[in-house]
Design a protein around this motif. Structure first.
Motif, PDB file in Angstrom:
ATOM      1  N   ALA A  19       3.313  -8.826  14.173  1.00 25.78           N
ATOM      2  CA  ALA A  19       1.947  -9.260  13.869  1.00 25.78           C
ATOM      3  C   ALA A  19       1.887  -9.957  12.518  1.00 25.78           C
ATOM      4  O   ALA A  19       1.191 -10.974  12.364  1.00 25.78           O
ATOM      5  CB  ALA A  19       1.005  -8.059  13.888  1.00 25.78           C
ATOM      6  N   LEU A  20       2.634  -9.435  11.538  1.00 27.31           N
ATOM      7  CA  LEU A  20       2.642 -10.049  10.214  1.00 27.31           C
ATOM      8  C   LEU A  20       3.277 -11.432  10.247  1.00 27.31           C
ATOM      9  O   LEU A  20       2.755 -12.381   9.646  1.00 27.31           O
ATOM     10  CB  LEU A  20       3.395  -9.143   9.233  1.00 27.31           C
ATOM     11  CG  LEU A  20       3.531  -9.675   7.808  1.00 27.31           C
ATOM     12  CD1 LEU A  20       2.176  -9.779   7.141  1.00 27.31           C
ATOM     13  CD2 LEU A  20       4.456  -8.777   6.983  1.00 27.31           C
ATOM     14  N   ALA A  21       4.403 -11.550  10.958  1.00 24.96           N
ATOM     15  CA  ALA A  21       5.078 -12.846  11.036  1.00 24.96           C
ATOM     16  C   ALA A  21       4.195 -13.888  11.725  1.00 24.96           C
ATOM     17  O   ALA A  21       4.095 -15.038  11.264  1.00 24.96           O
ATOM     18  CB  ALA A  21       6.399 -12.699  11.774  1.00 24.96           C
ATOM     19  N   MET A  22       3.534 -13.522  12.814  1.00 22.53           N
ATOM     20  CA  MET A  22       2.643 -14.449  13.510  1.00 22.53           C
ATOM     21  C   MET A  22       1.464 -14.836  12.620  1.00 22.53           C
ATOM     22  O   MET A  22       1.059 -16.011  12.568  1.00 22.53           O
ATOM     23  CB  MET A  22       2.141 -13.822  14.808  1.00 22.53           C
ATOM     24  CG  MET A  22       3.203 -13.633  15.869  1.00 22.53           C
ATOM     25  SD  MET A  22       2.576 -12.825  17.351  1.00 22.53           S
ATOM     26  CE  MET A  22       1.338 -14.000  17.884  1.00 22.53           C
ATOM     27  N   LEU A  23       0.920 -13.857  11.888  1.00 20.18           N
ATOM     28  CA  LEU A  23      -0.208 -14.131  11.010  1.00 20.18           C
ATOM     29  C   LEU A  23       0.174 -15.129   9.919  1.00 20.18           C
ATOM     30  O   LEU A  23      -0.568 -16.089   9.643  1.00 20.18           O
ATOM     31  CB  LEU A  23      -0.672 -12.801  10.394  1.00 20.18           C
ATOM     32  CG  LEU A  23      -1.922 -12.765   9.523  1.00 20.18           C
ATOM     33  CD1 LEU A  23      -2.522 -11.362   9.558  1.00 20.18           C
ATOM     34  CD2 LEU A  23      -1.619 -13.120   8.070  1.00 20.18           C
ATOM     35  N   LEU A  24       1.333 -14.917   9.286  1.00 17.57           N
ATOM     36  CA  LEU A  24       1.748 -15.785   8.194  1.00 17.57           C
ATOM     37  C   LEU A  24       2.139 -17.176   8.690  1.00 17.57           C
ATOM     38  O   LEU A  24       1.856 -18.178   8.028  1.00 17.57           O
ATOM     39  CB  LEU A  24       2.918 -15.145   7.443  1.00 17.57           C
ATOM     40  CG  LEU A  24       2.590 -13.850   6.689  1.00 17.57           C
ATOM     41  CD1 LEU A  24       3.848 -13.249   6.086  1.00 17.57           C
ATOM     42  CD2 LEU A  24       1.561 -14.110   5.593  1.00 17.57           C
ATOM     43  N   ASP A  29     -10.765 -10.533   9.959  1.00 19.19           N
ATOM     44  CA  ASP A  29     -10.581 -11.794   9.242  1.00 19.19           C
ATOM     45  C   ASP A  29     -10.407 -11.554   7.743  1.00 19.19           C
ATOM     46  O   ASP A  29      -9.654 -12.266   7.067  1.00 19.19           O
ATOM     47  CB  ASP A  29     -11.770 -12.718   9.495  1.00 19.19           C
ATOM     48  CG  ASP A  29     -11.868 -13.135  10.961  1.00 19.19           C
ATOM     49  OD1 ASP A  29     -10.820 -13.073  11.641  1.00 19.19           O
ATOM     50  OD2 ASP A  29     -12.959 -13.511  11.406  1.00 19.19           O
ATOM     51  N   GLU A  30     -11.122 -10.555   7.190  1.00 17.87           N
ATOM     52  CA  GLU A  30     -11.002 -10.262   5.755  1.00 17.87           C
ATOM     53  C   GLU A  30      -9.596  -9.787   5.414  1.00 17.87           C
ATOM     54  O   GLU A  30      -9.015 -10.193   4.402  1.00 17.87           O
ATOM     55  CB  GLU A  30     -12.032  -9.193   5.352  1.00 17.87           C
ATOM     56  CG  GLU A  30     -13.483  -9.630   5.448  1.00 17.87           C
ATOM     57  CD  GLU A  30     -14.007  -9.592   6.876  1.00 17.87           C
ATOM     58  OE1 GLU A  30     -13.265  -9.083   7.760  1.00 17.87           O
ATOM     59  OE2 GLU A  30     -15.126 -10.083   7.120  1.00 17.87           O
ATOM     60  N   HIS A  56      10.637  -7.807   3.767  1.00 21.75           N
ATOM     61  CA  HIS A  56      10.425  -7.191   2.458  1.00 21.75           C
ATOM     62  C   HIS A  56       8.939  -7.185   2.104  1.00 21.75           C
ATOM     63  O   HIS A  56       8.428  -6.208   1.533  1.00 21.75           O
ATOM     64  CB  HIS A  56      11.219  -7.954   1.393  1.00 21.75           C
ATOM     65  CG  HIS A  56      11.287  -7.252   0.078  1.00 21.75           C
ATOM     66  ND1 HIS A  56      11.593  -7.897  -1.087  1.00 21.75           N
ATOM     67  CD2 HIS A  56      11.074  -5.952  -0.244  1.00 21.75           C
ATOM     68  CE1 HIS A  56      11.564  -7.027  -2.083  1.00 21.75           C
ATOM     69  NE2 HIS A  56      11.256  -5.845  -1.601  1.00 21.75           N
ATOM     70  N   PHE A  57       8.223  -8.256   2.456  1.00 17.19           N
ATOM     71  CA  PHE A  57       6.784  -8.346   2.198  1.00 17.19           C
ATOM     72  C   PHE A  57       6.040  -7.240   2.942  1.00 17.19           C
ATOM     73  O   PHE A  57       5.100  -6.626   2.410  1.00 17.19           O
ATOM     74  CB  PHE A  57       6.273  -9.715   2.605  1.00 17.19           C
ATOM     75  CG  PHE A  57       4.792  -9.911   2.432  1.00 17.19           C
ATOM     76  CD1 PHE A  57       4.167  -9.596   1.228  1.00 17.19           C
ATOM     77  CD2 PHE A  57       4.022 -10.394   3.468  1.00 17.19           C
ATOM     78  CE1 PHE A  57       2.801  -9.765   1.067  1.00 17.19           C
ATOM     79  CE2 PHE A  57       2.660 -10.570   3.313  1.00 17.19           C
ATOM     80  CZ  PHE A  57       2.046 -10.249   2.110  1.00 17.19           C
ATOM     81  N   ARG A  58       6.459  -6.956   4.166  1.00 20.79           N
ATOM     82  CA  ARG A  58       5.821  -5.879   4.940  1.00 20.79           C
ATOM     83  C   ARG A  58       6.015  -4.541   4.239  1.00 20.79           C
ATOM     84  O   ARG A  58       5.089  -3.714   4.164  1.00 20.79           O
ATOM     85  CB  ARG A  58       6.414  -5.846   6.348  1.00 20.79           C
ATOM     86  CG  ARG A  58       5.933  -4.704   7.218  1.00 20.79           C
ATOM     87  CD  ARG A  58       6.495  -4.814   8.625  1.00 20.79           C
ATOM     88  NE  ARG A  58       6.156  -3.641   9.424  1.00 20.79           N
ATOM     89  CZ  ARG A  58       6.914  -2.564   9.517  1.00 20.79           C
ATOM     90  NH1 ARG A  58       8.069  -2.502   8.864  1.00 20.79           N
ATOM     91  NH2 ARG A  58       6.541  -1.530  10.255  1.00 20.79           N
ATOM     92  N   GLU A  59       7.235  -4.289   3.700  1.00 18.16           N
ATOM     93  CA  GLU A  59       7.492  -3.039   2.994  1.00 18.16           C
ATOM     94  C   GLU A  59       6.678  -2.950   1.709  1.00 18.16           C
ATOM     95  O   GLU A  59       6.156  -1.880   1.359  1.00 18.16           O
ATOM     96  CB  GLU A  59       8.985  -2.936   2.678  1.00 18.16           C
ATOM     97  CG  GLU A  59       9.866  -2.898   3.919  1.00 18.16           C
ATOM     98  CD  GLU A  59      11.331  -3.066   3.575  1.00 18.16           C
ATOM     99  OE1 GLU A  59      11.655  -3.018   2.369  1.00 18.16           O
ATOM    100  OE2 GLU A  59      12.147  -3.256   4.493  1.00 18.16           O
ATOM    101  N   ILE A  95      -4.061 -10.623   3.195  1.00 19.48           N
ATOM    102  CA  ILE A  95      -2.600 -10.640   3.346  1.00 19.48           C
ATOM    103  C   ILE A  95      -2.034 -12.005   2.986  1.00 19.48           C
ATOM    104  O   ILE A  95      -1.020 -12.118   2.287  1.00 19.48           O
ATOM    105  CB  ILE A  95      -2.223 -10.235   4.780  1.00 19.48           C
ATOM    106  CG1 ILE A  95      -2.559  -8.756   5.023  1.00 19.48           C
ATOM    107  CG2 ILE A  95      -0.748 -10.495   5.051  1.00 19.48           C
ATOM    108  CD1 ILE A  95      -2.361  -8.302   6.443  1.00 19.48           C
ATOM    109  N   VAL A  96      -2.680 -13.064   3.447  1.00 21.18           N
ATOM    110  CA  VAL A  96      -2.198 -14.418   3.152  1.00 21.18           C
ATOM    111  C   VAL A  96      -2.263 -14.697   1.656  1.00 21.18           C
ATOM    112  O   VAL A  96      -1.335 -15.275   1.067  1.00 21.18           O
ATOM    113  CB  VAL A  96      -3.009 -15.455   3.944  1.00 21.18           C
ATOM    114  CG1 VAL A  96      -2.639 -16.867   3.511  1.00 21.18           C
ATOM    115  CG2 VAL A  96      -2.779 -15.289   5.446  1.00 21.18           C
TER     116      VAL A  96
END
Length: 447
Positions: free
Chosen positions: A112-117, A74-75, A95-98, A80-81
């Motif tokens: 995973a990043l796209a789902m999280l955001l 969770d932290e 680009h954010f992932r890079e 990331i958010v």
């Protein structure tokens, strides 16, 4: 407890549990259960022993309801958010992932990043338009056969001001071969982009550009058949002349779609480059051009593809050629015996160096004008440097200013206010207003 466990079971698990219970009750054999469930008899025996000891718990995975060990904490999710909303708010998801991996040392998969955001309510600023099927032109087989060149105005520094980024991309590989930013789309920007191509890769076979007046004269294609038969031709632009000297074929596109690779390149750069500038506090043209030199290899390592033919079509610059003498403006002028000529309302004097022949004759010369090397003159294959020259003013005799006497005709002059010399116009009483109008137009006195 049994009801809660049964509630967690899927329909497949319920079916399997029902059949296994029948084998325990003796109403179905192990072989029949194996054929019904598509399992081996050994697996049916294992399941039967498990159901006999633990009931439905034997059919439910033991990690059901537990958080996976490799799940994002969770932290970290919150970090990331917050980074996306503050530091990297203008970056698209890829680009954010890079940037997370490069600057924050956070490695995470794109899905995973796209789902999280998206769960946090964030949307990627880069929207994909609806797919339209169209015929794609095949890439050239060799790199260097075709270079697509263009410029795009954009707010690269996020200050509300638009600057023009000149760029060139290889058609075969998708490599960026030149990037140069200036205040406006200009000849200097295209010359410097061409310089990067030649110094970094070599001389290409052809360049594909739009019909901008930098590349193509606005009179091109407007000559009639009669004018062509008379021998009239359309002069090359300065850029076209330079390409002819280099042996590069300049092709004029008739639509943006014809050079689609460089048009799609702008879409990528407009999404990424402003973010890169902001992270490095780059807000001037000089700083931007220095950064773009090191950004090009990074971009190419990620987005370029391998050509069909590995042999390069780039050629080295011919021996004796000097780019400074080609990527410049060339015009003809007449120099006097002292080596002085005029250009754009200013005078310049030819100053030969020690190893150059003297210049003391009245001849026609070629003037080379460049934003890098300044103004130079060429005669008989020798390029001379120049210095500004101020011609002495011609002496004139001092004369007393003439006193101009202004003649003012009298009021009764024929061409002035001689209304008393002519009989007055007479109209009926009803036409008195017309009479006053005519008097005001033709006979009124001017102050």
């Amino acid at each position: 407890m049994k009801c809660e466990v049964r509630y967690l079971m899927t329909q497949k698990q319920i079916t399997r549990y029902t059949i296994i219970k029948k084998t325990l009750e003796g109403s179905m054999t192990v072989a029949e259960a194996a054929e019904s469930l598509g399992l081996s008899t050994r697996q049916i025996i294992r399941l039967r022993n498990g159901v006999r000891d633990n009931d439905v718990g034997a059919l439910i995975h033991k990690n059901r309801g537990r958080k996976p060990a490799h799940a994002i904490s969770d932290e970290l999710r919150q970090q990331i958010v917050e980074l996306k909303r503050a530091k990297y708010k203008d970056a698209n998801f890829m680009h954010f992932r890079e940037l997370l991996q490069e600057h924050e040392h956070i490695t995470i998969g794109y899905t995973a990043l796209a789902m999280l955001l998206k769960e946090a309510g964030e949307e990627s600023p880069k929207k994909r338009r609806r797919y339209k099927p169209h015929r794609r032109r095949a890439r050239k087989p060799q790199e260097g056969l075709l270079i697509q060149m263009d410029a795009t105005p954009y707010t690269w520094f996020n200050d509300g001001k638009r600057y023009a980024l000149h760029g060139a991309i290889d058609d075969a590989t998708g490599k960026i071969v030149g990037l140069y930013i200036t205040k406006n789309e200009c000849l200097h920007g295209y010359f410097e982009t061409t310089r990067q191509i030649i110094e970094g890769f070599g001389v290409p076979v052809s360049i594909y550009a739009d019909r901008h007046t930098i590349f193509l004269s606005n009179k091109a294609g407007k000559l009639t058949i009669e004018e062509q038969l008379q021998g009239k031709v359309c002069n090359d632009t300065q850029f076209g002349r330079a390409m002819k000297e280099l042996g590069v074929t300049l092709i004029a596109a008739r639509s943006p779609q014809a050079k689609g690779r460089v048009e799609r390149l702008w879409d990528i750069l407009q999404s990424r480059v402003p973010v890169e500038f902001a992270l490095r506090n780059i807000n001037t043209i000089d700083e931007a051009n220095e950064f773009l030199k090191e950004y090009i290899p990074r971009f190419n390592s990620k987005f370029s593809v391998n050509p069909t033919d590995t042999e390069s079509a780039y050629s080295p610059l011919r021996e004796g050629m000097d780019l400074d003498n080609i990527l410049c403006i060339k015009e003809k002028r007449m120099a006097d015996k002292g080596g002085v000529f005029s250009y754009c309302g200013k005078h310049f004097k030819i100053t030969p160096q020690k190893n150059q022949p003297s210049f003391s004759t009245k001849k026609q010369i070629n003037v080379f004008v460049s934003s890098i090397t300044g103004v130079r003159a060429e005669y008989n294959g020798v390029v001379y440097p120049t210095v500004p020259f101020i011609k002495p003013a011609r002496g004139t005799k001092a004369t007393e200013p003439k006193q101009h006497k202004t003649y003012r005709p009298p009021d009764d002059h024929y061409y002035k206010y001689g209304q008393s010399l002519f009989p007055k116009l007479t109209y009926e009483d009803s036409d008195q207003e017309i009479l006053e109008m005519l008097n005001n137009i033709f006979l009124r006195k001017y102050s």
